[in-house]
Every structure is written in structure tokens, then in C-alpha cells.
Design a protein around this motif. Sequence first.
Motif, short mmCIF file in Angstrom:
data_model
loop_
_atom_site.label_atom_id
_atom_site.label_comp_id
_atom_site.label_asym_id
_atom_site.label_seq_id
_atom_site.Cartn_x
_atom_site.Cartn_y
_atom_site.Cartn_z
N ALA A 14 41.72 40.65 41.97
CA ALA A 14 41.47 40.82 43.49
C ALA A 14 41.36 42.08 44.04
CB ALA A 14 42.35 39.69 43.97
N ALA A 15 42.35 42.85 43.66
CA ALA A 15 42.67 44.34 43.98
C ALA A 15 41.20 45.14 43.67
CB ALA A 15 44.03 44.99 43.42
N LEU A 16 40.96 45.00 42.45
CA LEU A 16 39.86 45.85 41.85
C LEU A 16 38.55 45.64 42.39
CD1 LEU A 16 40.61 45.59 38.03
CD2 LEU A 16 40.61 47.47 39.43
N LEU A 17 38.41 44.13 42.76
CA LEU A 17 37.24 43.64 43.46
C LEU A 17 37.01 44.12 44.91
CD1 LEU A 17 36.84 39.98 42.22
CD2 LEU A 17 35.19 41.86 41.74
N ALA A 18 38.35 44.44 45.48
CA ALA A 18 38.51 44.74 46.85
C ALA A 18 38.07 46.46 46.90
CB ALA A 18 39.58 44.67 47.38
N ALA A 19 38.66 47.03 45.87
CA ALA A 19 38.57 48.60 45.65
C ALA A 19 36.92 48.70 45.44
CB ALA A 19 39.30 49.04 44.58
#
Length: 173
Positions: free
Chosen positions: A24-29
Motif C-alpha cells: 500500500a505504501a509503494l502504491l501510494a508513493a
Amino acid sequence: MTDHREVAVVRWPGQNPPVEDGLAALLAAYHLQTEAEKGESVADVDELPDRYRAEIADPRTAFAGDVVLVALLSDTVVGCLVVTSPNNGRAEIKRLWTGPESRGRGVASALLSAALTQAAELGAHTVRLSVWEWRTGAIALYERLGFAVTPSWDEREQLVCMQRPFRGVTAIR
């Protein structure tokens, strides 16, 4: 090219260690950076378009039917990529992202190698992708892996469409 033997690529969901928060953090970034590069003023995830917020909030639903690959360095999630199920023999690679702190360590190459293997296993005869024209490093990597620019299937300006006929998987070194 960078040796990427230290990078482990796993298929999500169902791996240990759990990677959902890191994904989720990678997709957000990825989405925040892309919007910024397009000149959109987006301060945080809540201001992203609905379709992107849905991927971040619930990747399991957003990518149902697709293969999500996650790259790990030790137990840290450092990269991701999605391979769609083939449609008319064409699989698509999307959402390739490596966290900035892990770039130059072979993460993207490892993910792409695994994606080509997945596409073969899914029965694809062609793998395609689209990339923003200003992402010149990514375009160079795709070209090294045999992708070529093709007429666009997407109407968005500044988007480069590329494809690679599937002739087997070649190890990336």
C-alpha cells in the motif's frame, strides 16, 4: 547491469512476511509521484483520483485476477509490479515502482524478470506496458529487455506505449 540476487520477488497475497502495508505504501508513493510529475497538485493520498485511492486502500480487490509481485530486500518491501491476466494473448505490466532508497540495486530488473515469467505461465504471446515519456530511465530499461515503442492504445498525451512479443524468458543479469 546490477546483480539482483539479493532481491527476492514474491507473489502477493499469501507470502511471508506479510507485505500488505508495504505494498500500500509503494502504491501510494507511485501515484503521488506520478501526479506530481504530471503537474497535478496532490498533497496526500486523500486527494488522489478514486481509482488510485481504491488500489491503495484495497489492492486485493483492485487487482483481483491479476498477479501482484512484490520485491523484498531482507524482509523489507522495496518494489512492486502488477501483471494483468492476458486479454487476446496480451498481458500488461503496470505499477512498476521501486522505493527511491532501493534504486540501483536491481529491484526493477528482478520484478520485470519475474513478470515475464508470469506472463509466460499465463499464456501470453505479448507483454505490453505504458510509461510516461519523462521516465527515461524506465524506458531505457524496457528497451534493454526487448520492449519496443508501438502505436498507442491509450489517448493520454505524453504516454509511451511499448510491447514485447513473448519469445521466452531471458534471465536478466
